[in-house]
Design an enzyme around this catalytic site. Structure first.
Site, mmCIF file in Angstrom:
data_model
loop_
_atom_site.group_PDB
_atom_site.id
_atom_site.type_symbol
_atom_site.label_atom_id
_atom_site.label_comp_id
_atom_site.label_asym_id
_atom_site.label_seq_id
_atom_site.Cartn_x
_atom_site.Cartn_y
_atom_site.Cartn_z
ATOM 1 N N ASN A 10 44.679 32.796 43.440
ATOM 2 C CA ASN A 10 45.636 32.342 42.433
ATOM 3 C C ASN A 10 46.685 31.502 43.153
ATOM 4 O O ASN A 10 47.540 32.052 43.844
ATOM 5 C CB ASN A 10 46.270 33.570 41.761
ATOM 6 C CG ASN A 10 47.424 33.209 40.854
ATOM 7 O OD1 ASN A 10 47.617 32.045 40.509
ATOM 8 N ND2 ASN A 10 48.212 34.212 40.473
ATOM 9 N N TRP A 11 46.580 30.199 42.993
ATOM 10 C CA TRP A 11 47.483 29.305 43.734
ATOM 11 C C TRP A 11 48.872 29.226 43.119
ATOM 12 O O TRP A 11 49.773 28.625 43.695
ATOM 13 C CB TRP A 11 46.859 27.911 43.827
ATOM 14 C CG TRP A 11 45.858 27.807 44.946
ATOM 15 C CD1 TRP A 11 45.201 28.838 45.553
ATOM 16 C CD2 TRP A 11 45.407 26.608 45.592
ATOM 17 N NE1 TRP A 11 44.368 28.358 46.540
ATOM 18 C CE2 TRP A 11 44.477 26.989 46.579
ATOM 19 C CE3 TRP A 11 45.688 25.258 45.419
ATOM 20 C CZ2 TRP A 11 43.834 26.056 47.409
ATOM 21 C CZ3 TRP A 11 45.059 24.335 46.231
ATOM 22 C CH2 TRP A 11 44.137 24.727 47.222
ATOM 23 N N LYS A 12 49.051 29.765 41.912
ATOM 24 C CA LYS A 12 50.347 29.697 41.230
ATOM 25 C C LYS A 12 50.819 28.236 41.173
ATOM 26 O O LYS A 12 49.975 27.340 41.070
ATOM 27 C CB LYS A 12 51.349 30.634 41.906
ATOM 28 C CG LYS A 12 50.747 32.038 42.096
ATOM 29 C CD LYS A 12 51.722 33.082 42.527
ATOM 30 C CE LYS A 12 51.002 34.429 42.643
ATOM 31 N NZ LYS A 12 51.907 35.541 42.943
ATOM 32 N N HIS A 93 49.101 37.390 33.732
ATOM 33 C CA HIS A 93 49.679 37.639 35.062
ATOM 34 C C HIS A 93 51.128 38.109 34.891
ATOM 35 O O HIS A 93 51.829 37.660 33.972
ATOM 36 C CB HIS A 93 49.628 36.361 35.903
ATOM 37 C CG HIS A 93 50.010 36.602 37.333
ATOM 38 N ND1 HIS A 93 51.321 36.722 37.735
ATOM 39 C CD2 HIS A 93 49.245 36.796 38.438
ATOM 40 C CE1 HIS A 93 51.342 36.960 39.042
ATOM 41 N NE2 HIS A 93 50.097 37.020 39.489
ATOM 42 N N GLU A 95 53.742 37.335 36.317
ATOM 43 C CA GLU A 95 54.736 36.256 36.321
ATOM 44 C C GLU A 95 54.797 35.578 34.953
ATOM 45 O O GLU A 95 55.871 35.127 34.528
ATOM 46 C CB GLU A 95 54.419 35.254 37.450
ATOM 47 C CG GLU A 95 54.747 35.885 38.802
ATOM 48 C CD GLU A 95 53.946 35.362 39.983
ATOM 49 O OE1 GLU A 95 53.297 34.301 39.864
ATOM 50 O OE2 GLU A 95 53.960 36.024 41.036
ATOM 51 N N GLU A 162 47.414 44.593 39.394
ATOM 52 C CA GLU A 162 48.392 44.022 40.315
ATOM 53 C C GLU A 162 49.740 44.714 40.116
ATOM 54 O O GLU A 162 50.516 44.329 39.218
ATOM 55 C CB GLU A 162 48.563 42.521 40.050
ATOM 56 C CG GLU A 162 47.302 41.718 40.245
ATOM 57 C CD GLU A 162 47.623 40.253 40.515
ATOM 58 O OE1 GLU A 162 47.177 39.752 41.538
ATOM 59 O OE2 GLU A 162 48.336 39.641 39.708
ATOM 60 N N GLY A 168 53.503 39.389 46.441
ATOM 61 C CA GLY A 168 54.328 38.522 47.282
ATOM 62 C C GLY A 168 55.341 39.245 48.140
ATOM 63 O O GLY A 168 56.249 38.619 48.681
ATOM 64 N N SER A 207 49.622 41.268 47.698
ATOM 65 C CA SER A 207 49.719 41.276 49.168
ATOM 66 C C SER A 207 48.394 41.594 49.861
ATOM 67 O O SER A 207 48.387 42.262 50.901
ATOM 68 C CB SER A 207 50.826 42.231 49.630
ATOM 69 O OG SER A 207 52.084 41.788 49.136
ATOM 70 N N GLY A 228 47.109 35.832 46.027
ATOM 71 C CA GLY A 228 48.062 34.749 45.838
ATOM 72 C C GLY A 228 48.283 33.985 47.137
ATOM 73 O O GLY A 228 47.504 33.110 47.512
ATOM 74 N N GLY A 229 49.336 34.335 47.844
ATOM 75 C CA GLY A 229 49.752 33.586 49.035
ATOM 76 C C GLY A 229 48.643 33.333 50.039
ATOM 77 O O GLY A 229 48.526 32.224 50.591
HETATM 78 P P1 PGA Z 1 50.111 37.794 46.465
HETATM 79 O O1 PGA Z 1 49.967 37.452 44.894
HETATM 80 O O2 PGA Z 1 48.720 37.896 47.028
HETATM 81 O O3 PGA Z 1 50.864 36.591 47.016
HETATM 82 O O4 PGA Z 1 50.870 39.056 46.588
HETATM 83 C C1 PGA Z 1 48.958 38.046 44.124
HETATM 84 C C2 PGA Z 1 49.034 37.560 42.695
HETATM 85 O O5 PGA Z 1 50.135 37.420 42.158
HETATM 86 O O6 PGA Z 1 47.988 37.292 42.065
#
Ligand code: PGA
Length: 245
Positions: A10-12, A93, A95, A162, A168, A207, A228-229
């Site tokens: 997930n590149w956001k 998600h 966010e 999640e 993050g 994470s 994500g990251g």
């Molecule tokens: P993260 O994000 O791996 O950077 O913690 C995961 C996500 O929000 O899908």
């Protein structure tokens, strides 16, 4: 019951055209694994979907509208995503739930639209830190599953667990806590459809890094990861993909 592992990135709101080279490198790394490779998916921002979809890696989106077309300035429909070359979409998600006030009913409507368009639909759930500390994590996730998952819809649904406090932050639940929540999610799915629950992939997200992926991916009822990251750089993402092999 063997469920294929799915590693989804997930590149956001990250990635310009230059970042397409990372997706190309991910594709090369996955190809090198041959038949041992898990299912791999990258969800870049909308702006990169059609370019990225010309490559070898399966491409998805991070959100969609509940409709097909119409007067919704700035929105993107699931049909448009499919037309641009996406085969999957993430909905709900945390966010989106937090930044855009998306509730379970809206997430469910988005999932219905995505499934109707033929997209594999990754529905995200997870408790906040306050909810975990209050001992309500299971109740919160069960409520999100009941409210966000369109059980009657045809198509491929994937659940991503999640915990909001793990996204993050570098923090993760204990392995026991992850396995227990994934088992609880599968049991919640089974209340509606036991056969479907048995084949539904449940991803862990929050994470996930090359250094912790192998132990997390080995846990019962963990069928992959939403990353994500660590999905932004091919070297890191391939480190996680390789943890499935
Ligand atoms: P993260 O994000 O791996 O950077 O913690 C995961 C996500 O929000 O899908």
């Amino acid at each position: 019951m063997t469920r294929r592992k799915l590693i989804a990135g997930n590149w956001k709101m990250n990635g310009l055209n230059a970042a397409l080279a990372e997706i190309t490198a991910i594709g090369a790394g996955v190809a090198a694994l041959g038949a041992r490779a898990p299912d791999v998916l990258v969800c870049p921002p909308f702006t990169l979907i059609s370019s990225a979809a010309r490559g070898e890696v399966a491409i998805g989106a991070q959100d969609c509208h509940i409709g097909v077309s119409g007067a919704h300035t700035g929105d993107i429909s699931s049909v448009m995503l499919k037309d641009a070359g996406a085969g999957s979409v993430i909905v709900g998600h945390s966010e989106r739930r937090a930044d855009h006030g998306e509730d379970d009913a809206l997430v469910r409507a988005k999932a219905e639209a995505a499934l109707a368009a033929g997209l594999r639909t990754i529905i995200c759930v997870g408790e906040t830190r306050a909810e975990r500390e209050a001992g309500t994590a299971y109740a919160v996730v069960a409520r999100q599953i009941a409210g966000s998952v369109p059980f009657a819809a045809q198509g491929t649904i994937v659940i991503a667990y999640e915990p909001v406090w793990a996204i993050g932050t570098g923090l993760t639940p204990t392995n026991d806590d992850i396995a227990a929540m994934h088992g609880a999610i599968r049991a919640e799915l089974a209340r509606s459809d036991a056969a479907r629950a048995a084949v539904t992939q449940i991803l862990y997200g929050g994470s996930v890094k090359p250094g912790n992926a192998r132990e997390i991916l080995a846990l019962a009822d963990v069928d992959g990861a939403l990353v994500g990251g660590a999905s932004l750089k091919a070297a890191d993402f391939l480190g996680i993909i390789n943890a499935c092999v």
